[in-house]
Design a protein around this motif. Structure first.
Motif, short mmCIF file in Angstrom:
data_model
loop_
_atom_site.label_atom_id
_atom_site.label_comp_id
_atom_site.label_asym_id
_atom_site.label_seq_id
_atom_site.Cartn_x
_atom_site.Cartn_y
_atom_site.Cartn_z
N ARG A 127 -6.83 -17.23 -11.68
CA ARG A 127 -7.56 -16.06 -11.18
C ARG A 127 -7.05 -15.65 -9.80
O ARG A 127 -6.90 -14.47 -9.51
N SER A 128 -6.75 -16.63 -8.97
CA SER A 128 -6.23 -16.34 -7.64
C SER A 128 -4.88 -15.63 -7.74
O SER A 128 -4.62 -14.67 -7.00
N ARG A 129 -4.05 -16.08 -8.66
CA ARG A 129 -2.74 -15.43 -8.86
C ARG A 129 -2.91 -14.00 -9.34
O ARG A 129 -2.19 -13.10 -8.92
N LEU A 130 -3.89 -13.76 -10.22
CA LEU A 130 -4.17 -12.41 -10.69
C LEU A 130 -4.55 -11.51 -9.53
O LEU A 130 -4.06 -10.37 -9.42
N HIS A 131 -5.42 -11.99 -8.66
CA HIS A 131 -5.85 -11.20 -7.51
C HIS A 131 -4.67 -10.91 -6.58
O HIS A 131 -4.53 -9.79 -6.09
N THR A 132 -3.83 -11.91 -6.37
CA THR A 132 -2.67 -11.76 -5.49
C THR A 132 -1.71 -10.70 -6.03
O THR A 132 -1.27 -9.81 -5.29
N GLU A 133 -1.39 -10.79 -7.31
CA GLU A 133 -0.45 -9.85 -7.90
C GLU A 133 -1.03 -8.43 -7.93
O GLU A 133 -0.30 -7.45 -7.75
N THR A 134 -2.35 -8.32 -8.14
CA THR A 134 -3.00 -7.01 -8.11
C THR A 134 -2.94 -6.42 -6.71
O THR A 134 -2.66 -5.23 -6.53
N ARG A 135 -3.17 -7.26 -5.70
CA ARG A 135 -3.09 -6.80 -4.31
C ARG A 135 -1.69 -6.32 -3.97
O ARG A 135 -1.51 -5.31 -3.29
N LYS A 136 -0.67 -7.06 -4.44
CA LYS A 136 0.72 -6.66 -4.20
C LYS A 136 0.99 -5.29 -4.81
O LYS A 136 1.65 -4.44 -4.21
N PHE A 137 0.47 -5.07 -6.03
CA PHE A 137 0.64 -3.80 -6.71
C PHE A 137 0.02 -2.67 -5.89
O PHE A 137 0.64 -1.64 -5.66
N HIS A 138 -1.21 -2.87 -5.45
CA HIS A 138 -1.90 -1.82 -4.69
C HIS A 138 -1.21 -1.56 -3.36
O HIS A 138 -1.17 -0.41 -2.90
N ALA A 139 -0.63 -2.58 -2.75
CA ALA A 139 0.11 -2.39 -1.50
C ALA A 139 1.34 -1.53 -1.74
O ALA A 139 1.66 -0.64 -0.92
N LEU A 140 2.03 -1.74 -2.85
CA LEU A 140 3.21 -0.94 -3.17
C LEU A 140 2.81 0.51 -3.48
O LEU A 140 3.52 1.44 -3.12
N VAL A 141 1.69 0.70 -4.13
CA VAL A 141 1.20 2.05 -4.42
C VAL A 141 0.87 2.77 -3.11
O VAL A 141 1.22 3.94 -2.93
N GLU A 142 0.21 2.07 -2.20
CA GLU A 142 -0.12 2.66 -0.90
C GLU A 142 1.13 3.06 -0.14
O GLU A 142 1.16 4.09 0.55
N ALA A 143 2.18 2.25 -0.28
CA ALA A 143 3.44 2.54 0.41
C ALA A 143 4.22 3.65 -0.28
O ALA A 143 5.17 4.20 0.28
N GLY A 144 3.85 3.98 -1.52
CA GLY A 144 4.54 5.04 -2.26
C GLY A 144 5.83 4.58 -2.93
O GLY A 144 6.66 5.41 -3.30
N ASP A 145 5.99 3.29 -3.10
CA ASP A 145 7.20 2.73 -3.73
C ASP A 145 7.02 2.73 -5.25
O ASP A 145 6.41 1.81 -5.82
N VAL A 146 7.58 3.74 -5.92
CA VAL A 146 7.38 3.88 -7.37
C VAL A 146 8.09 2.76 -8.13
O VAL A 146 7.51 2.15 -9.04
N GLU A 147 9.34 2.49 -7.79
CA GLU A 147 10.10 1.46 -8.51
C GLU A 147 9.48 0.07 -8.33
O GLU A 147 9.33 -0.69 -9.29
N GLY A 148 9.13 -0.25 -7.10
CA GLY A 148 8.51 -1.54 -6.84
C GLY A 148 7.17 -1.68 -7.54
O GLY A 148 6.84 -2.73 -8.08
N ALA A 149 6.39 -0.60 -7.53
CA ALA A 149 5.08 -0.62 -8.18
C ALA A 149 5.24 -0.80 -9.69
O ALA A 149 4.44 -1.50 -10.32
#
Length: 89
Positions: free
Chosen positions: A25-47
């Motif tokens: 569950r912790s890993r799920l939260h971490t990976e979701t947070r990483k995704f949202h950080a990339l979306v906030e940054a506007g990085d389409v490929e990374g997201a």
């Protein structure tokens, strides 16, 4: 703690499973947070790459019954919708 041998064993195995599930569950939260950080940054490929990673982990967690399959489906759907908004810009 119970004094029945099988119950003592169940207490131990339940603790092992609880720790494993907590790590997943912790890993799920971490990976979701990483995704949202990339979306906030506007990085389409990374997201997009992170979306694949997160989706795979949600599927795996649902398969292993760490989370319910509908919970995994709802989380994946939300991530995909967020990604689609970013990609449409």
């Amino acid at each position: 703690m119970a004094n029945i041998k099988q119950q003592k064993k169940r207490v131990l195995t339940n603790e092992i499973a609880r720790r494993r599930n907590q790590a997943v569950r912790s890993r799920l939260h971490t990976e979701t947070r990483k995704f949202h950080a990339l979306v906030e940054a506007g990085d389409v490929e990374g997201a997009e790459k992170q979306l694949r990673v997160a989706t795979r982990l949600f599927d795996k967690a649902a398969t292993k019954k760490v989370i319910h399959k509908n919970n995994a489906a709802n989380k994946k759907s939300g991530l995909a919708a967020t990604f689609n908004k970013l990609a449409a810009k």
